[in-house]
Enzyme design. Structure first.
Site, PDB file in Angstrom:
ATOM      1  N   HIS A 159      -7.685 -13.984  19.039  1.00 10.27           N
ATOM      2  CA  HIS A 159      -6.760 -13.161  19.068  1.00 10.27           C
ATOM      3  C   HIS A 159      -7.132 -11.420  19.074  1.00 10.27           C
ATOM      4  O   HIS A 159      -6.638 -10.633  19.774  1.00 10.27           O
ATOM      5  CB  HIS A 159      -5.567 -13.274  18.269  1.00 10.27           C
ATOM      6  CG  HIS A 159      -4.458 -12.606  18.455  1.00 10.27           C
ATOM      7  ND1 HIS A 159      -3.125 -13.239  19.036  1.00 10.27           N
ATOM      8  CD2 HIS A 159      -4.040 -11.376  18.145  1.00 10.27           C
ATOM      9  CE1 HIS A 159      -2.326 -12.051  19.219  1.00 10.27           C
ATOM     10  NE2 HIS A 159      -2.709 -11.163  18.499  1.00 10.27           N
ATOM     11  N   GLU A 160      -7.788 -11.286  17.894  1.00 12.08           N
ATOM     12  CA  GLU A 160      -8.057  -9.792  17.602  1.00 12.08           C
ATOM     13  C   GLU A 160      -9.111  -9.291  18.548  1.00 12.08           C
ATOM     14  O   GLU A 160      -9.177  -8.313  18.753  1.00 12.08           O
ATOM     15  CB  GLU A 160      -8.494  -9.795  16.149  1.00 12.08           C
ATOM     16  CG  GLU A 160      -7.506 -10.098  15.232  1.00 12.08           C
ATOM     17  CD  GLU A 160      -6.229  -9.406  15.357  1.00 12.08           C
ATOM     18  OE1 GLU A 160      -6.445  -8.120  15.677  1.00 12.08           O
ATOM     19  OE2 GLU A 160      -5.177  -9.686  14.984  1.00 12.08           O
ATOM     20  N   PRO A 200      11.875  11.023   7.200  1.00  8.91           N
ATOM     21  CA  PRO A 200      11.542  10.948   5.479  1.00  8.91           C
ATOM     22  C   PRO A 200      10.088  11.217   5.267  1.00  8.91           C
ATOM     23  O   PRO A 200       9.241  10.987   6.008  1.00  8.91           O
ATOM     24  CB  PRO A 200      11.983   9.440   5.147  1.00  8.91           C
ATOM     25  CG  PRO A 200      12.666   9.088   6.388  1.00  8.91           C
ATOM     26  CD  PRO A 200      12.278   9.639   7.734  1.00  8.91           C
ATOM     27  N   GLY A 230      14.681  16.144   9.516  1.00  9.50           N
ATOM     28  CA  GLY A 230      13.380  15.916   9.717  1.00  9.50           C
ATOM     29  C   GLY A 230      13.458  14.118   9.423  1.00  9.50           C
ATOM     30  O   GLY A 230      14.179  13.744   8.580  1.00  9.50           O
ATOM     31  N   HIS A 232      -7.523  -8.075  21.592  1.00  4.61           N
ATOM     32  CA  HIS A 232      -7.040  -6.717  21.610  1.00  4.61           C
ATOM     33  C   HIS A 232      -8.118  -5.475  21.911  1.00  4.61           C
ATOM     34  O   HIS A 232      -8.041  -4.872  22.525  1.00  4.61           O
ATOM     35  CB  HIS A 232      -6.470  -6.441  20.232  1.00  4.61           C
ATOM     36  CG  HIS A 232      -5.042  -7.142  20.101  1.00  4.61           C
ATOM     37  ND1 HIS A 232      -4.175  -6.882  20.828  1.00  4.61           N
ATOM     38  CD2 HIS A 232      -4.748  -8.150  19.223  1.00  4.61           C
ATOM     39  CE1 HIS A 232      -2.811  -7.570  20.677  1.00  4.61           C
ATOM     40  NE2 HIS A 232      -3.292  -8.372  19.452  1.00  4.61           N
ATOM     41  N   THR A 260       8.715  14.206   5.236  1.00  4.14           N
ATOM     42  CA  THR A 260       8.181  15.438   5.694  1.00  4.14           C
ATOM     43  C   THR A 260       8.043  16.726   4.848  1.00  4.14           C
ATOM     44  O   THR A 260       7.609  17.794   5.201  1.00  4.14           O
ATOM     45  CB  THR A 260       8.759  15.641   7.132  1.00  4.14           C
ATOM     46  OG1 THR A 260      10.198  15.733   6.874  1.00  4.14           O
ATOM     47  CG2 THR A 260       8.506  14.546   7.889  1.00  4.14           C
ATOM     48  N   LYS A 274      11.283  17.905   3.090  1.00  2.00           N
ATOM     49  CA  LYS A 274      12.408  18.817   3.184  1.00  2.00           C
ATOM     50  C   LYS A 274      12.742  19.226   1.805  1.00  2.00           C
ATOM     51  O   LYS A 274      13.325  20.380   1.288  1.00  2.00           O
ATOM     52  CB  LYS A 274      13.595  17.969   3.681  1.00  2.00           C
ATOM     53  CG  LYS A 274      13.331  17.522   5.280  1.00  2.00           C
ATOM     54  CD  LYS A 274      14.564  16.902   5.858  1.00  2.00           C
ATOM     55  CE  LYS A 274      14.727  15.363   5.302  1.00  2.00           C
ATOM     56  NZ  LYS A 274      13.472  14.562   5.715  1.00  2.00           N
TER      57      LYS A 274
END
Length: 653
Positions: free
Chosen positions: A465-466, A244, A242, A469, A246, A248
């Site tokens: 610019h923002e 990184p 899985g 978006h 998560t 294990k």
């Protein structure tokens, strides 16, 4: 019951041999030799002044004067008749040790040698018995220094040699595998449930499927007859795969806490050493220890350090120590000498690079995929990590779980810790919702840099610019709902827009195109408002290029190329020098990727030109407040026509 009287009972109080005894004996011998040498250790001489010496010489009491040039001292030897005089008898002292050498009765410290010699010569001439007084010149020999200068280098070499031998052989404190003679020993840590921190399955939130698989492995070892009575075999190993963070390694710790069997834990890099044959030797020793304590569990974290596919990147043709280690691991897991009741757990986030022989059934019978947590699992993870944190009573865990899509368990733990630090920095008594939102912003966007020097023209460009978006994402159907927009610099970005992406299992073409269009809205706004473009769209271009490339070469979503993919799930294509398609196809791919991006760029320009006045109003509001939220967009654009009820409730909260 008969008692065996001949049996020797070991004496627990018997002192053990120590190398320090040798050092003590050598030191005693050196001091003893100096004591018995007779040089200044027999009779102790008395210090007198040069004037006293002159008077003794004139009286005829001095038999010999030894002038020691290198110490500015003179040793005075009396005649036998003088020793009996009352003036000398009380001043003579006996030493602690007998000596065979003649020792001086007096010692004189002189200043200038020439003047001292002149005074002595005059006194001898005036003496009543000048013929019996002799003046002798000598140099003092310090036998202790001479012996030490000769013996000390050998002593140091012996001590260093003994120390190195003790260290290389393990010594009293050197553990197995830590020294050169034990370098082939396993470095695995044996989990002790009494002394080590105990992690159970209660500490593992989410991952229900993975926990069931791992719990069954524990049951195999606790009650093997339940499974073998029907003719089944206990699995040899399970591979946790899985992304990184998560959980294990946390799952393996939970197995160590739950299993009542020995648990050996180590990393794949622990097998790697500069010496030839060490890795294979450590593998043999590891499985030998596990068999001796069977039933047992072996956990190898980051197994891709030794389990990579053999024959890759070995251009020199030389012997590869890592391959020898892998071969030994394959043999131990399923060779002629089968290990009974020894189960191997391993974890990796690069299962695609592992050797096929390692992945086959009979070695790792089960591959447990540990995926990123979904909404409900994130809520459970928050519950675990919020236990030690003082939170406000109004904290909504479901809201926090929805605000962190794509976060792993480690990321959520970091959010909780960062929120507590932010609340403490503000002097709060409890952590509230705003602290968690600030923590998410801190982790996703980076640290705020309000003191960063930005000109008015640059700030205006960033604002438009923002705002571009935000405008395009509000106007297209499948773009992620907007949460907030800011022009406060964070990390390496000069501005940012936060969205709440939908957690989809599959993605359709129109959804990907809408997301690309919203991503290109920033550069499109610069083009519409200033008729100029800047370098601020670098991350946007990188994102849309990857998306367009994936559409064409991986997901088969392009009409020109059709239903074809060049994706290799095994990961072996990374080692090939040639592309899986021809040059003509490569040109088609490049053209299609460019066409997709340019189409969405022009689409974003059309949307912004149609809403230019609203874009300007939004940008001006952003320049004024620096941070705007969904409510500001609703006042300018009205209700979003594509907003579903679930997203509406979440954004309102």
């Amino acid at each position: 019951m008969a008692i065996n009287k001949d049996k020797k009972i070991p004496n627990p109080k018997k002192p053990k041999f120590s190398a320090y005894w040798i050092y003590a004996v050598i030191l005693i011998l050196i001091i003893g030799m100096q004591f018995l040498s007779g040089n200044g250790w027999g009779e102790n001489s008395t210090n007198i002044t040069p004037a006293d010496l002159i008077s003794y010489v004139k009286s005829g009491d001095v038999k010999k004067i030894v002038i020691v040039k290198n110490t500015s001292n003179a040793q005075v030897f009396l005649t036998d008749s003088a020793k009996a005089k009352d003036i000398h008898e009380g001043k003579l002292q006996k030493g602690l040790f007998p000596t065979t050498q003649e020792t001086p009765q007096y010692t004189v410290t002189y200043g200038d040698l020439s003047n001292f010699e002149k005074d002595l010569k005059t006194a001898v001439d005036e003496s009543s018995a000048p013929q019996q007084t002799k003046i002798v010149y000598d140099i003092d020999h310090n036998y202790l220094s001479d012996i030490l200068s000769f013996v000390l280098p050998f002593v140091i070499l012996i001590v260093v040699w003994i120390f190195l031998m003790r260290r290389m052989s393990g010594g009293a404190t050197g553990g197995a595998g830590g020294q050169i003679f034990n370098i082939g020993k396993s470095k695995a840590k044996l989990f002790d449930e009494k002394t080590d921190t105990k992690v159970t399955f209660n500490n593992v939130a989410g991952l229900e499927g993975a926990k069931e698989e791992v719990q069954e492995i524990v049951e195999f070892l606790k009650n093997p007859e339940k499974y073998t009575s029907l003719g089944g075999k206990i699995p040899k190993g399970a591979l946790l795969v899985g992304p990184p963070g998560t959980g294990k390694t946390l799952l393996a710790k939970a197995v160590a806490g739950e299993a009542k069997v020995p648990f050996f834990s180590l990393s794949g890099s622990d097998f790697v050493e500069m010496f030839v044959g060490v890795g294979a030797s450590r593998v043999r020793d590891l499985f030998k220890q596990a068999k001796d304590k069977s039933p047992a569990i072996i956990f190898i974290d980051e197994i891709d350090a030794i389990g990579r596919a053999r024959g890759k990147n070995n251009f020199t043709g030389s012997n590869d120590e890592r391959e020898n280690t892998l071969n030994q691991l394959l043999t131990e897991m399923d060779g002629f000498g089968t290990n009974t009741n020894v189960i191997v757990l391993a974890a990796t986030n690069r299962a695609d690079v592992l050797d096929k022989a390692l992945m086959r059934a009979g070695r790792f019978d089960r591959q447990i995929y540990v995926d990123l947590p979904d909404l409900n699992e994130r809520k459970e993870i928050f519950e675990v990590h919020l236990r030690p944190i003082k939170t406000s009573e109004t904290l909504d865990l479901e809201f926090l779980a929805k605000q962190t899509p794509g976060f792993s368990g480690a990321d959520i733990a970091n959010v909780c810790n960062e929120a507590a630090l932010i609340a403490a920095r503000k002097g709060k008594k409890a952590v509230d919702k705003q602290d968690f939102l600030d923590a998410v912003d801190r982790i996703v966007g980076g640290l705020e840099k309000k003191n960063k020097i930005i000109t008015k023209e640059e700030k205006k460009t960033i604002a438009f610019h923002e705002a571009g978006h935000a405008t395009v994402s509000w106007m297209v159907e499948h773009a992620a709902p907007l949460v907030k927009v800011t022009i406060v610099p964070r990390g390496q970005s000069l501005g940012a827009a936060w969205y709440l992406p939908e957690e989809r299992q599959i993605v359709r073409t129109e959804q990907m195109l809408d997301e690309m269009c919203a991503t290109m809205g920033g550069r499109a706004a610069e083009k519409v408002m200033f008729d100029k473009i800047s370098t601020g769209a670098l991350s946007d271009l990188e994102k849309v290029t990857k998306q367009a490339k994936a559409m064409v070469t991986i997901y088969g979503l392009n009409d020109k190329l059709g239903n074809i993919t060049y994706y290799d799930s095994s990961g072996q294509s990374d080692y090939n020098f040639s592309k899986p398609y021809s040059e003509e196809t490569a040109q088609v791919i490049d053209k299609e990727i460019s066409a997709i991006i340019e189409e969405q760029y022009l689409r974003a320009i059309r949307i912004l030109e149609e809403n230019k006045d609203k874009l300007t109003e939004l940008a001006n509001r952003l320049l004024e407040k620096e941070v705007i939220f969904k409510d500001d967009l609703e006042r300018i654009f009205g209700k979003r026509p594509f907003q579903n009820e679930e997203d509406e409730k979440l954004l309102e909260s």
